[in-house]
Each structure stands twice: as C-alpha cells, then as structure tokens.
Design a protein around this motif. Structure first.
Motif, PDB file in Angstrom:
ATOM      1  N   VAL A   9      50.234  95.309  54.241  1.00  0.00           N
ATOM      2  CA  VAL A   9      49.514  94.190  53.253  1.00  0.00           C
ATOM      3  C   VAL A   9      50.225  93.063  53.289  1.00  0.00           C
ATOM      4  N   ILE A  10      49.518  91.071  53.735  1.00  0.00           N
ATOM      5  CA  ILE A  10      49.730  89.763  52.999  1.00  0.00           C
ATOM      6  C   ILE A  10      49.085  89.092  52.932  1.00  0.00           C
ATOM      7  N   ILE A  11      49.720  88.666  51.461  1.00  0.00           N
ATOM      8  CA  ILE A  11      49.341  87.722  50.668  1.00  0.00           C
ATOM      9  C   ILE A  11      49.700  86.226  50.912  1.00  0.00           C
ATOM     10  N   VAL A  12      48.637  85.375  51.386  1.00  0.00           N
ATOM     11  CA  VAL A  12      49.118  84.303  51.358  1.00  0.00           C
ATOM     12  C   VAL A  12      48.643  83.568  50.337  1.00  0.00           C
ATOM     13  N   HIS A  13      49.492  82.409  49.849  1.00  0.00           N
ATOM     14  CA  HIS A  13      49.001  81.471  48.906  1.00  0.00           C
ATOM     15  C   HIS A  13      48.428  80.094  49.441  1.00  0.00           C
ATOM     16  N   GLY A  14      47.644  78.850  49.423  1.00  0.00           N
ATOM     17  CA  GLY A  14      47.344  78.274  50.475  1.00  0.00           C
ATOM     18  C   GLY A  14      47.949  77.180  49.447  1.00  0.00           C
ATOM     19  N   GLU A  15      48.161  77.388  48.132  1.00  0.00           N
ATOM     20  CA  GLU A  15      48.922  76.990  47.104  1.00  0.00           C
ATOM     21  C   GLU A  15      50.027  77.085  46.192  1.00  0.00           C
ATOM     22  N   CYS A  16      51.247  76.523  45.901  1.00  0.00           N
ATOM     23  CA  CYS A  16      51.973  77.304  44.769  1.00  0.00           C
ATOM     24  C   CYS A  16      50.985  77.677  44.179  1.00  0.00           C
ATOM     25  N   PRO A  17      51.135  78.908  43.194  1.00  0.00           N
ATOM     26  CA  PRO A  17      50.162  79.326  41.451  1.00  0.00           C
ATOM     27  C   PRO A  17      50.891  78.209  40.476  1.00  0.00           C
ATOM     28  N   ARG A  18      50.050  77.693  40.059  1.00  0.00           N
ATOM     29  CA  ARG A  18      51.004  77.006  38.846  1.00  0.00           C
ATOM     30  C   ARG A  18      50.743  77.616  37.603  1.00  0.00           C
ATOM     31  N   LEU A  19      52.509  78.170  38.009  1.00  0.00           N
ATOM     32  CA  LEU A  19      52.628  79.210  36.194  1.00  0.00           C
ATOM     33  C   LEU A  19      53.623  78.503  35.694  1.00  0.00           C
ATOM     34  N   THR A  20      54.219  78.641  34.331  1.00  0.00           N
ATOM     35  CA  THR A  20      55.957  78.168  33.723  1.00  0.00           C
ATOM     36  C   THR A  20      57.193  78.745  34.999  1.00  0.00           C
ATOM     37  N   GLN A  21      57.868  78.348  34.282  1.00  0.00           N
ATOM     38  CA  GLN A  21      59.570  78.437  35.086  1.00  0.00           C
ATOM     39  C   GLN A  21      59.403  79.771  35.057  1.00  0.00           C
ATOM     40  N   ASP A  22      59.524  80.635  33.856  1.00  0.00           N
ATOM     41  CA  ASP A  22      59.218  82.158  33.506  1.00  0.00           C
ATOM     42  C   ASP A  22      58.572  82.774  33.760  1.00  0.00           C
ATOM     43  N   GLU A  23      56.998  82.362  34.062  1.00  0.00           N
ATOM     44  CA  GLU A  23      56.538  83.113  34.947  1.00  0.00           C
ATOM     45  C   GLU A  23      56.232  82.965  36.299  1.00  0.00           C
ATOM     46  N   PHE A  24      56.643  82.301  37.023  1.00  0.00           N
ATOM     47  CA  PHE A  24      57.255  81.935  38.799  1.00  0.00           C
ATOM     48  C   PHE A  24      58.374  83.286  38.787  1.00  0.00           C
ATOM     49  N   ALA A  25      59.258  83.151  37.915  1.00  0.00           N
ATOM     50  CA  ALA A  25      60.228  83.744  37.796  1.00  0.00           C
ATOM     51  C   ALA A  25      60.467  85.122  38.239  1.00  0.00           C
TER      52      ALA A  25
END
Length: 143
Positions: free
Chosen positions: A66-82
């Motif tokens: 499975v390959i998940i390709v993000h065309g852009e970095c998801p806009r998440l809070t720092q905690d959510e991204f962690a």
C-alpha cells in the motif's frame, strides 16, 4: 518507509495499491480521505485509535503493498501531525515478536518541501513514545 519526492502526483508504482490524498485541512478531513480512498470497512471509527488499528492490520485489502501519496503536507496541528506520524511509523513496523504482517508493506510519500515538517512530526512522535514508556504506571488499589 516514508519518502519524499519533488512531484508526488507524477510518482508511478508497480504492483501496489496506491492512493493519492488531496490537500486536507484538519484531522477529520484527513481521516475521511484516508477512509474513502483506502476503502476502510464501514465500522471505521473516524478517530486516531481506529486509524492506527486499521493501518496496522489492513485485513480488508487484497493488495500486499500500500502506498499513500500526499500531494501536499496535510494541514494539521503539530500535535495532530505527531500522532499521524506515530500511526504511520507503527503501520510500517511489524509488532514485537511478529515475523510477518498481513501485508508486505505500507509506504508513504510526501512532497520534498514537506521534509522538515514531516521529520519534526516523526521526532515528536518518537519523543511521545519514549515519554509514555517512561511514565510511571499507576496500579489500581486492591478491592
């Protein structure tokens, strides 16, 4: 494996189930896109714990890769991204004592310009894991 490329939308893969995640803002939008594009079962709980469980055991997918390709970095809070980075790390690593997983691998691709943000999120998720491993456990009082 988490990798970076100059043009994620142009990346090509063979013998893999590939999803392209569009630009998203917020946890709910990310979970919705992942659940839709990865065809999660209907009982998916739309929360971080459910995402962790389903990516660590993608029993519903026939694909071995499975390959998940993000065309852009998801806009998440720092905690959510962690938290998201920690889930991806878990999904890409076999559990302790396991010899193989139900799939061969999950890879995630981000645009090259997201490298610093993604690396910071990975570092934060590692720190969170280390902090929780060091946290004292509280035993329940005898009944």
């Amino acid at each position: 494996m988490i990798a970076f490329t100059l043009s994620p939308k142009d990346a090509r893969f063979h013998d893999a189930f590939v999803i392209f995640v569009p630009p998203v803002t917020g946890k709910e939008a990310l979970l919705l896109e992942l659940s839709s594009r990865l065809r999660f079962p209907l009982q998916f709980g739309m929360n971080w714990d459910a995402l962790h469980d389903i990516l660590c055991d993608p029993y519903w997918l026939e694909a071995r890769r499975v390959i998940i390709v993000h065309g852009e970095c998801p806009r998440l809070t720092q905690d959510e991204f962690a938290i998201y980075a920690g889930i991806l790390r878990s999904a890409m690593s076999p559990p302790p004592g396991a010899t193989r997983r139900s799939h061969e691998e999950i890879d995630v691709l981000f645009p090259l310009e997201a490298h610093e943000i993604v690396q910071r999120a990975i570092d934060d998720s590692i720190r969170r894991d280390e902090d929780s491993a060091r946290a004292p456990t509280v035993e329940a009082p005898p009944s």
